[in-house]
Design an enzyme around this catalytic site. Structure first.
Site, PDB file in Angstrom:
ATOM      1  N   ASP A 156       0.070 -13.169   3.899  1.00  0.00           N
ATOM      2  CA  ASP A 156      -0.219 -11.944   4.161  1.00  0.00           C
ATOM      3  C   ASP A 156       0.668 -11.403   5.311  1.00  0.00           C
ATOM      4  OD1 ASP A 156      -2.007  -9.422   5.318  1.00  0.00           O
ATOM      5  OD2 ASP A 156      -2.347  -9.523   3.393  1.00  0.00           O
ATOM      6  N   HIS A 195      -2.049 -10.869  -8.321  1.00  0.00           N
ATOM      7  CA  HIS A 195      -0.770 -10.428  -8.650  1.00  0.00           C
ATOM      8  C   HIS A 195      -0.121 -11.003 -10.125  1.00  0.00           C
ATOM      9  CE1 HIS A 195       0.462  -9.185  -4.313  1.00  0.00           C
ATOM     10  NE2 HIS A 195      -0.650  -8.590  -4.585  1.00  0.00           N
ATOM     11  N   SER A 198      -8.341   1.598 -11.005  1.00  0.00           N
ATOM     12  CA  SER A 198      -9.297   0.712 -10.277  1.00  0.00           C
ATOM     13  C   SER A 198     -10.597   0.117 -11.286  1.00  0.00           C
ATOM     14  CB  SER A 198      -9.984   1.296  -9.016  1.00  0.00           C
ATOM     15  OG  SER A 198     -11.094   0.792  -8.368  1.00  0.00           O
ATOM     16  N   ARG A 199     -11.088  -0.842 -10.749  1.00  0.00           N
ATOM     17  CA  ARG A 199     -12.389  -1.317 -11.421  1.00  0.00           C
ATOM     18  C   ARG A 199     -13.359  -0.395 -11.000  1.00  0.00           C
ATOM     19  NH1 ARG A 199     -12.004  -7.329  -9.072  1.00  0.00           N
ATOM     20  NH2 ARG A 199     -11.582  -6.150  -7.179  1.00  0.00           N
ATOM     21  N   LYS A 230       4.030  -7.771  -1.665  1.00  0.00           N
ATOM     22  CA  LYS A 230       4.388  -9.179  -1.213  1.00  0.00           C
ATOM     23  C   LYS A 230       2.849  -9.581  -0.620  1.00  0.00           C
ATOM     24  CE  LYS A 230       3.938  -7.302   2.768  1.00  0.00           C
ATOM     25  NZ  LYS A 230       2.522  -7.289   3.279  1.00  0.00           N
ATOM     26  N   ARG A 269     -11.017 -10.769   2.520  1.00  0.00           N
ATOM     27  CA  ARG A 269     -10.103 -11.367   1.642  1.00  0.00           C
ATOM     28  C   ARG A 269      -8.989 -12.365   2.315  1.00  0.00           C
ATOM     29  NH1 ARG A 269      -4.854  -9.632   1.900  1.00  0.00           N
ATOM     30  NH2 ARG A 269      -4.277  -7.678   2.887  1.00  0.00           N
TER      31      ARG A 269
END
Length: 345
Positions: free
Chosen positions: A191, A92, A49-50, A110, A178
């Site tokens: 999504d 992605h 993770s960041r 996806k 998001r």
């Protein structure tokens, strides 16, 4: 009496174990990790993770031994064989390309990328590197979908006339979320709508004509899209797909032909029993799923692990050409309703 074919999908526990790294520890990554722990022999050896704190929390919750404080550190980890990319769509392509460059096999959540141009770049990179790459459209690998594939291959419905599928969920409008953020490739289609679009593609192939209508949110992403697909190769069939992020829809799917129709109940994209209704004779329903809910993510992971073990770079159940064609279809749908992401013409 009408009988249904049996699913040919193997037990996910029978797949050879890969050493996985999770890239981006969000909600879908948590469901994926839980499914692998409960229903497979796959091993998640690291998470990246960041945020070091987020990586450590995720690792603690899922019993993962290594928490990396950057995506780069995860990709540099020699113990990681395969990477599950679980970040927003806008990241992605960048992250899949980095994983391919690092020599990792890649399962990309996806929608595969935010558009077809990015999808082509990722596929070309995997092809050149000989890397196993697959879109994580988990529905394709579920037992009831294998039963459906067999019915279609056997012509049990006759020549398909219509396919319908919907997927809508209600999200409170929030510019910071998001799904409402164009910079994160938000909107209903990538999504949620990807499920009915992919379902129609599986049954009928790529449409020659796409007619889409929709509305946008105040932030400019697609709020609702409805589309009719037709002019499929060798077929007069129509597919009707709908998606929205403003209402909970029935999330059902159906396929109809002159000899029978198939109904898939609510949450058709998860493990569910299907109902086969012949023109004459009694309806029949497939067995209740052994693995339910998001546990069904185990099937895609097991399928991917088998591809790697067999030295295969793409899945026959969802080949690269189809993943690219689905992205091209969704590009056209977004263009027709005026939903564009930053940097797009």
């Amino acid at each position: 009496m009408t009988t249904l074919p049996l699913s040919r999908v193997p037990d996910p526990c029978d797949a050879p174990a890969l050493r996985w790294g999770i890239l981006a520890p969000g909600g879908i990554a948590s469901a994926f990790a839980s499914a692998l722990a409960a229903h497979t022999t796959q091993r998640i050896v690291a998470v990246g993770s960041r945020s070091a704190a987020r990586a450590q929390t995720f690792a603690r919750e899922h019993g993962i031994g290594v928490a990396h404080a950057s995506y780069e550190a995860l990709l540099d980890d020699p113990n990681v064989e395969a990477v599950y990319v679980a970040s927003p769509h806008s990241r992605h392509a960048e992250q899949a390309l980095a994983a391919i460059s690092a020599g990792k096999h890649v399962l990309v959540e996806k929608s595969f990328t935010q558009d077809a141009r990015q999808a082509a770049a990722v596929i070309d990179a995997a092809r050149a590197a000989g890397i196993t790459l697959m879109e994580a459209m988990w529905t394709r690998f579920l037992p009831h979908v294998d039963v459906l594939r067999q019915l279609l291959a056997d012509g049990a419905l006759g020549e398909i006339e219509t396919v319908s599928a919907d997927h809508g969920q209600r999200f409170t409008p929030d510019p910071a979320h998001r799904l409402f953020d164009p910079a994160a490739a938000g909107g209903a289609l990538l999504d949620l709508g990807v499920y009915p679009v992919s379902f129609a593609s599986m049954v009928l192939g790529t449409p020659g004509r796409i007619t889409a209508r929709g509305t946008l949110t105040d932030t400019g992403v697609d709020r609702q899209i409805s589309a009719v697909f037709d002019q499929f190769p060798g077929s007069t069939a129509h597919a009707l797909v709908t998606t929205t992020l403003a209402a909970q829809t029935p999330t059902r799917a159906a396929i109809s032909g002159p000899e029978a129709h198939v109904d898939l109940p609510s949450r058709f994209y998860t493990p569910v029993p299907l109902r086969f209704v012949p023109r004459t004779g009694e309806p029949v329903t497939s067995p209740a799923p052994v693995i339910t809910g998001s546990g069904g993510l185990a099937y895609e992971a097991a399928h991917f692990a088998r591809l790697v073990a067999e030295g295969r770079v793409e899945s026959p159940a969802l080949p690269w050409a189809e993943t690219l064609a689905i992205m091209q279809t969704m590009d056209q749908m977004r263009a027709q309703v005026g939903a564009r992401f930053p940097g797009e013409d």
